[in-house]
Structures are given as structure tokens and as C-alpha cells.
Design a protein around this motif. Structure first.
Motif, mmCIF file in Angstrom:
data_model
loop_
_atom_site.group_PDB
_atom_site.id
_atom_site.type_symbol
_atom_site.label_atom_id
_atom_site.label_comp_id
_atom_site.label_asym_id
_atom_site.label_seq_id
_atom_site.Cartn_x
_atom_site.Cartn_y
_atom_site.Cartn_z
ATOM 1 N N CYS A 170 0.784 -1.178 0.047
ATOM 2 C CA CYS A 170 0.003 -0.077 0.189
ATOM 3 C C CYS A 170 1.025 1.083 0.093
ATOM 4 C CB CYS A 170 -0.843 0.172 1.116
ATOM 5 S SG CYS A 170 -2.026 -1.220 1.537
ATOM 6 N N ILE A 171 1.863 1.192 0.828
ATOM 7 C CA ILE A 171 2.972 2.462 0.832
ATOM 8 C C ILE A 171 3.466 2.700 -0.235
ATOM 9 C CG2 ILE A 171 4.682 3.281 2.167
ATOM 10 C CD1 ILE A 171 3.414 1.978 4.733
ATOM 11 N N ARG A 172 4.160 1.555 -0.844
ATOM 12 C CA ARG A 172 4.809 1.488 -2.164
ATOM 13 C C ARG A 172 3.964 2.249 -3.336
ATOM 14 N NH1 ARG A 172 5.995 -3.715 -3.508
ATOM 15 N NH2 ARG A 172 6.887 -4.028 -1.639
ATOM 16 N N SER A 173 2.791 1.687 -3.342
ATOM 17 C CA SER A 173 1.744 2.184 -4.434
ATOM 18 C C SER A 173 1.033 3.321 -3.989
ATOM 19 C CB SER A 173 1.011 1.051 -4.777
ATOM 20 O OG SER A 173 -0.040 0.820 -3.809
ATOM 21 N N ASP A 174 1.276 3.861 -2.760
ATOM 22 C CA ASP A 174 0.461 5.098 -2.312
ATOM 23 C C ASP A 174 -0.946 4.869 -2.624
ATOM 24 O OD1 ASP A 174 0.385 7.507 -0.745
ATOM 25 O OD2 ASP A 174 0.514 8.446 -2.548
ATOM 26 N N THR A 175 -1.538 3.833 -2.192
ATOM 27 C CA THR A 175 -3.037 3.774 -2.266
ATOM 28 C C THR A 175 -3.603 2.923 -1.077
ATOM 29 O OG1 THR A 175 -2.583 1.516 -3.332
ATOM 30 C CG2 THR A 175 -3.453 3.303 -4.761
ATOM 31 N N VAL A 176 -4.829 3.564 -0.596
ATOM 32 C CA VAL A 176 -5.606 2.820 0.451
ATOM 33 C C VAL A 176 -6.646 1.816 -0.189
ATOM 34 C CG1 VAL A 176 -7.116 3.449 2.290
ATOM 35 C CG2 VAL A 176 -5.175 5.313 1.598
ATOM 36 N N PRO A 177 -6.606 0.641 0.126
ATOM 37 C CA PRO A 177 -7.396 -0.321 -0.298
ATOM 38 C C PRO A 177 -8.858 0.134 0.167
ATOM 39 C CG PRO A 177 -5.817 -1.294 1.198
ATOM 40 C CD PRO A 177 -5.364 0.157 1.140
ATOM 41 N N GLU A 178 -9.745 -0.341 -0.504
ATOM 42 C CA GLU A 178 -11.341 -0.180 -0.271
ATOM 43 C C GLU A 178 -11.736 -0.302 1.116
ATOM 44 O OE1 GLU A 178 -13.892 -1.898 -2.991
ATOM 45 O OE2 GLU A 178 -15.506 -0.672 -2.281
ATOM 46 N N TRP A 179 -11.150 -1.867 1.424
ATOM 47 C CA TRP A 179 -11.630 -2.338 2.837
ATOM 48 C C TRP A 179 -11.130 -1.456 3.937
ATOM 49 C CZ3 TRP A 179 -8.071 -3.030 6.575
ATOM 50 C CH2 TRP A 179 -7.001 -3.484 6.242
ATOM 51 N N GLN A 180 -9.782 -0.906 3.634
ATOM 52 C CA GLN A 180 -9.195 0.056 4.616
ATOM 53 C C GLN A 180 -10.074 1.437 4.559
ATOM 54 O OE1 GLN A 180 -7.128 0.907 7.578
ATOM 55 N NE2 GLN A 180 -6.468 -0.914 6.747
ATOM 56 N N GLN A 181 -10.403 1.831 3.595
ATOM 57 C CA GLN A 181 -11.178 3.141 3.496
ATOM 58 C C GLN A 181 -12.446 2.905 4.223
ATOM 59 O OE1 GLN A 181 -10.128 5.778 1.215
ATOM 60 N NE2 GLN A 181 -11.498 7.168 2.476
ATOM 61 N N LYS A 182 -12.923 1.661 4.126
ATOM 62 C CA LYS A 182 -14.379 1.628 4.932
ATOM 63 C C LYS A 182 -14.055 1.422 6.242
ATOM 64 C CE LYS A 182 -17.098 -1.406 1.658
ATOM 65 N NZ LYS A 182 -16.319 -2.321 0.843
ATOM 66 N N PHE A 183 -12.881 0.928 6.490
ATOM 67 C CA PHE A 183 -12.602 0.695 8.151
ATOM 68 C C PHE A 183 -12.654 2.102 8.680
ATOM 69 C CE2 PHE A 183 -9.861 -0.033 11.714
ATOM 70 C CZ PHE A 183 -10.783 -1.220 12.421
#
Ligand SMILES: [Ca+2]
Ligand SMILES: [Ca+2]
Ligand SMILES: [Ca+2]
Length: 187
Positions: free
Chosen positions: A93-106
Motif C-alpha cells: 500500500c505504501i509503495r503504491s501510495d494507495t488505500v485499499p477499499e476495505w481500509q477506506q471502509k474501516f
């Protein structure tokens, strides 16, 4: 984890949340039953009657979050997420600088349960009400000062603090205190 892409500081933050928030039964793995325990804990903290709408929404939301986390992180498919799998996922996640959808939900879920009054702001009392079930009241007070400067926290501020916590390598970032005062930052 010898060839980790993360600094020790980032890794310490990520593992701290693994233990404090996710691994409810503290057996060193995140599994479905940790989420079942988390749902019950939230229900009790917020004094919801069993099977009220919010309780059902929470069961549904955390069920989806667990499925998303498992799909992303459980590389060896044994239905549990180890610390190694957890760290590897965050490296990604950090390497691609993206927040996965489940993490956004959390993140949304955590804001909603922190904001007990539902006015879209987290005040100090609400922060304490929630986190004193995970850390000491004294630590809650110190952490709230650090993250907010004593003001209420809006949803967008919360999002920034969250991103700082999980992604930033800056020891000065306010978000480092979002889940209390980590030992490795305590003066
Ligand atoms: Ca566990
Ligand atoms: Ca696994
Ligand atoms: Ca509020």
C-alpha cells in the motif's frame, strides 16, 4: 521480514495497530473471530441494543472489511492474517501510495463509532469514550491533545491523521498519535 521496505518506525506503528485494534483475542493473528469480538465491544461501548439497526450495519460493514482484508493480505490462504502478511500488505500500500477499499471502509467505520453524537466531529469526550476501552484514560487525553490541539476533529481531518499514521515516516506527524501514545514516541 528481513528485506522490509518499511522503516522500523513505520513497521512499529503498523504492528501496534495490529495488536491494539485488530487482534482482539491477542493470539498474534487477525481472524474472523477478532471482528466478531470487535463488533460486540463496539456495541457495548456505544450502548446499542442487540440487533438494532446500527448493530446490524456494523456487522455488515465489519464483515465486508474482514473479507477485503483477507482477500488482500492472506497470501497463504489459511483464513488468518499473520503479522508478516500484515506488514507485507502495508508495504504494498505504501509503495503504491494507495488505500485499499476495505481500509477506506474501516476508516469511515472508525470515524462513525468515534463520533457517538453523529454531528460529524469527534470531540475529546467521544475520543475518550471509545479509546479508554483500548488504552488508558491518561493516554487518551495526551493523544487527543496531540492529534487535535484540543479542537474537535472533522471527517477530513480524521482522514489525514489516518493517512499519516499508516503511511508517514515523519516522527513529527500528528497522526502518529491517532491510536494513543506509542511507547516508541512517549517522552
Ligand atoms: Ca486474533
Ligand atoms: Ca495467512
Ligand atoms: Ca461528535
Amino acid at each position: 521480514m528481513a528485506d522490509s521496505q518499511l522503516t522500523n518506525f513505520q513497521k512499529s506503528k503498523i504492528l501496534r495497530v495490529f495488536s491494539i485494534l485488530y487482534d482482539s483475542d491477542k493470539d498474534g493473528f487477525i481472524e474472523e473471530r477478532d471482528f466478531v469480538m470487535a463488533i460486540e465491544k463496539v456495541r457495548q461501548i456505544l450502548e446499542w441494543p442487540v440487533d438494532c439497526d446500527k448493530h446490524k450495519e456494523t456487522q455488515e460493514a465489519l464483515g465486508l472489511i474482514w473479507k477485503g482484508l483477507r482477500a488482500y493480505a492472506d497470501v497463504n490462504a489459511d483464513d488468518r492474517v499473520s503479522k508478516e502478511e500484515w506488514v507485507r500488505m502495508w508495504e504494498d500500500c505504501i509503495r503504491s501510495d494507495t488505500v485499499p477499499e476495505w481500509q477506506q471502509k474501516f476508516m469511515d467505520f472508525m470515524f462513525n463509532v468515534n463520533d457517538k453524537s453523529g454531528d460529524n466531529e469527534i470531540d475529546e469526550n467521544e475520543y475518550k469514550t471509545y479509546y479508554q476501552n483500548y488504552i488508558s484514560v491518561d493516554e487518551c487525553e495526551k493523544a487527543f491533545q496531540k492529534i487535535s490541539g484540543g479542537k474537535n476533529i472533522s471527517r477530513s481531518e480524521f482522514g489525514q491523521l489516518w493517512k499519516d499514521y499508516f503511511f508517514s515516516d515523519d516522527r513529527q506527524a500528528k497522526g502518529n498519535y491517532l491510536f494513543g501514545v506509542p511507547d516508541f514516541l512517549a517522552a
